[in-house]
Design an enzyme around this catalytic site. Structure first.
Site, PDB file in Angstrom:
ATOM      1  N   GLU A 164      41.778  27.831  45.256  1.00  0.00           N
ATOM      2  CA  GLU A 164      40.977  27.441  46.425  1.00  0.00           C
ATOM      3  C   GLU A 164      40.416  26.019  46.285  1.00  0.00           C
ATOM      4  OE1 GLU A 164      37.987  30.295  47.523  1.00  0.00           O
ATOM      5  OE2 GLU A 164      39.276  31.994  47.084  1.00  0.00           O
ATOM      6  N   GLU A 352      43.765  37.201  46.098  1.00  0.00           N
ATOM      7  CA  GLU A 352      42.388  37.725  46.157  1.00  0.00           C
ATOM      8  C   GLU A 352      42.179  38.398  47.504  1.00  0.00           C
ATOM      9  OE1 GLU A 352      39.055  35.070  45.574  1.00  0.00           O
ATOM     10  OE2 GLU A 352      40.012  34.150  43.826  1.00  0.00           O
TER      11      GLU A 352
END
Ligand code: IFM
Length: 445
Positions: A164, A352
């Site tokens: 991310e 995730e």
């Protein structure tokens, strides 16, 4: 009844800073999150991540928990300052030894390691030299990546460079994450340098671990305009362009798209791009990891360009106890967006997905986490649907194995399948862990 192929990878995910603790043990250097958490006013309750879940000492128990669930794979991250306390230069042998023990324990338990090189914990020593906006930051990362790849490349079949990278914007552009700098120009430069670092990291991994599958992990929060007005659509486009499309364009298309460039130029935040940057950042990948938790509904009337929040709760939404919208189709939309707009033959992993408890739950409600089961079931259903529609999704990692340190929210947001007692650090599987174990065994539900 969604079912998944026999070789579909089911796992759980964590990151070093959020679970390891032992923040200054055995020669580890400080990370920007150590510094940030030690400064009053930055994290909830001013509780730093010094101990976190003490996974550094309790990793055998955590691996046993994964084994008990039947996990195929464990997605974890290396702590850069545990390995290179100064960020570059002299390696810390005790830090490397810890990851030797961890990786070997996974392999002994029959759990496939999936390693992330960078999950937000930049060595403070490198921040002192300018951090991610500094033009040398990609080279610093390349040195670290080369060291880790040569030490562990023989035992780890799945790698990602960055987790991310939008976190670089949150840390340098908004100041909400470490290192707490709110400068949009620096923020965009950090994002750009992160992509160049990613490319150099891929090169290092390819050399040291030629058999491994190498990817990048992006979080996709698709923006949905709350009406069909041009103003709402413009905001949805702007927010996608300055977040996940920036990274998708850079990594998969080798350059920022015209719309991204227009937006950055209009906002005066176009980063400095050096010769060769775009070629470097667009190294071929073996997979893309997608972290998906939901969508964002944007509304020009209530727009805050600094932060991508859904403007209140819209009437048609289905809300979780924590106030977030439950929108499991977001994972289908993210998968299809990548497949249809960027790379139709790139394998995907959902690296995730998970949900934080609502505030103020009783101990019993925490352990009997029916909402988490519904949430994961909803997302898995949409992943299976995407696969039925031809998407090449290879695996799913639940976030997270254990309740852990949720960045600026410290311990106030609990995402674990396994409860961690904040005082004793005792681990107790929740109902969701038992349910997930059955899903893994049955390859579906
Ligand atoms: O805890 C974080 C993780 O570090 C990155 N992805 C989102 C998770 C939940 O907020």
């Amino acid at each position: 009844m969604p079912t998944f192929p026999f070789d579909f990878v089911f796992g759980v995910a964590t990151s070093a800073f959020q679970i390891e603790g032992a923040w200054d043990a055995d020669g580890k250097g400080a990370s920007i999150w150590d510094t940030f958490g030690h400064m009053p006013g930055n994290v909830d309750g001013d509780v730093p991540g010094d101990v976190a879940c003490d996974h550094y000492h309790r990793y055998p128990e955590d691996i046993a928990l994964m084994r008990g669930m039947g996990c195929d794979s464990y997605r974890f991250s290396f702590s850069w300052p545990r390995i290179l306390p100064e960020g570059v230069g002299q390696a810390n042998p005790l830090g490397l030894d810890f990851y030797d023990r961890l990786v070997d324990a996974m392999l002994e338990a029959g759990i496939v390691p999936n390693a992330t090189l960078y999950h937000w914990d930049l060595p403070q020593a490198l921040q002192d030299r300018g951090g991610w906006p500094h033009p040398d930051s990609p080279q610093w990362f390349a040195e670290y990546a080369g060291l880790v790849a040569s030490r562990f490349g023989d035992r780890i079949p799945l790698w990602s460079t960055l987790n991310e990278p939008i976190s670089l914007w949150v840390g340098y552009g908004m100041g909400v994450f470490a290192p707490g700098i709110a400068d949009p120009v620096l923020g965009r430069q950090a994002m750009h340098n992160g992509l160049v670092a990613h490319g150099l990291g891929v090169m290092q991994l390819r050399e040291a671990a030629p058999e491994a599958d190498i990817g990048l992990v992006l979080d996709i929060w698709k923006r949905h305009p709350s009406s069909d007005s041009d103003a709402d659509q413009a905001i949805a486009d702007r927010d996608e362009d300055t977040s996940f499309r920036f990274f998708l364009d850079g990594a998969l298309r080798g350059g920022y798209g015209a719309r991204v460039v227009d937006t950055l130029e209009r906002e005066g935040t176009m980063p400095v791009v050096r010769d060769g940057d775009f070629a470097t950042m667009s190294q071929g990948l073996d997979y893309l990891g997608l972290n998906v938790y939901g969508r964002v509904v944007v509304d020009a009337q209530h727009y805050n360009p600094e932060w991508w929040v859904t403007a209140g709760q819209h009437p048609s939404g289905n809300y979780l106890q924590n106030g977030m919208e439950f929108y499991p189709k977001s994972v289908y939309d993210a998968i299809m967006l990548v497949r249809d707009e960027y790379a139709d033959d790139l394998p995907l992993f959902i690296t995730e997905n998970g949900v934080a408890d609502g505030d103020g739950l009783s101990a019993d409600e925490c352990l009997n986490d029916a909402e988490r089961i519904d949430y994961i079931r909803g997302f898995l259903t949409w992943i299976a649907r995407a696969m039925d529609h031809g998407a090449d999704v290879r695996g799913y990692y639940a976030w997270s194995l254990i309740d852990n340190y949720e960045w600026a929210a410290a311990f106030t947001k609990k995402f674990g399948l396994v409860h961690v007692d904040p005082d004793t650090l005792e681990r107790t599987p929740k109902a969701s862990a038992r349910w997930y174990a059955k899903v893994i065994e049955a390859r579906g539900f």
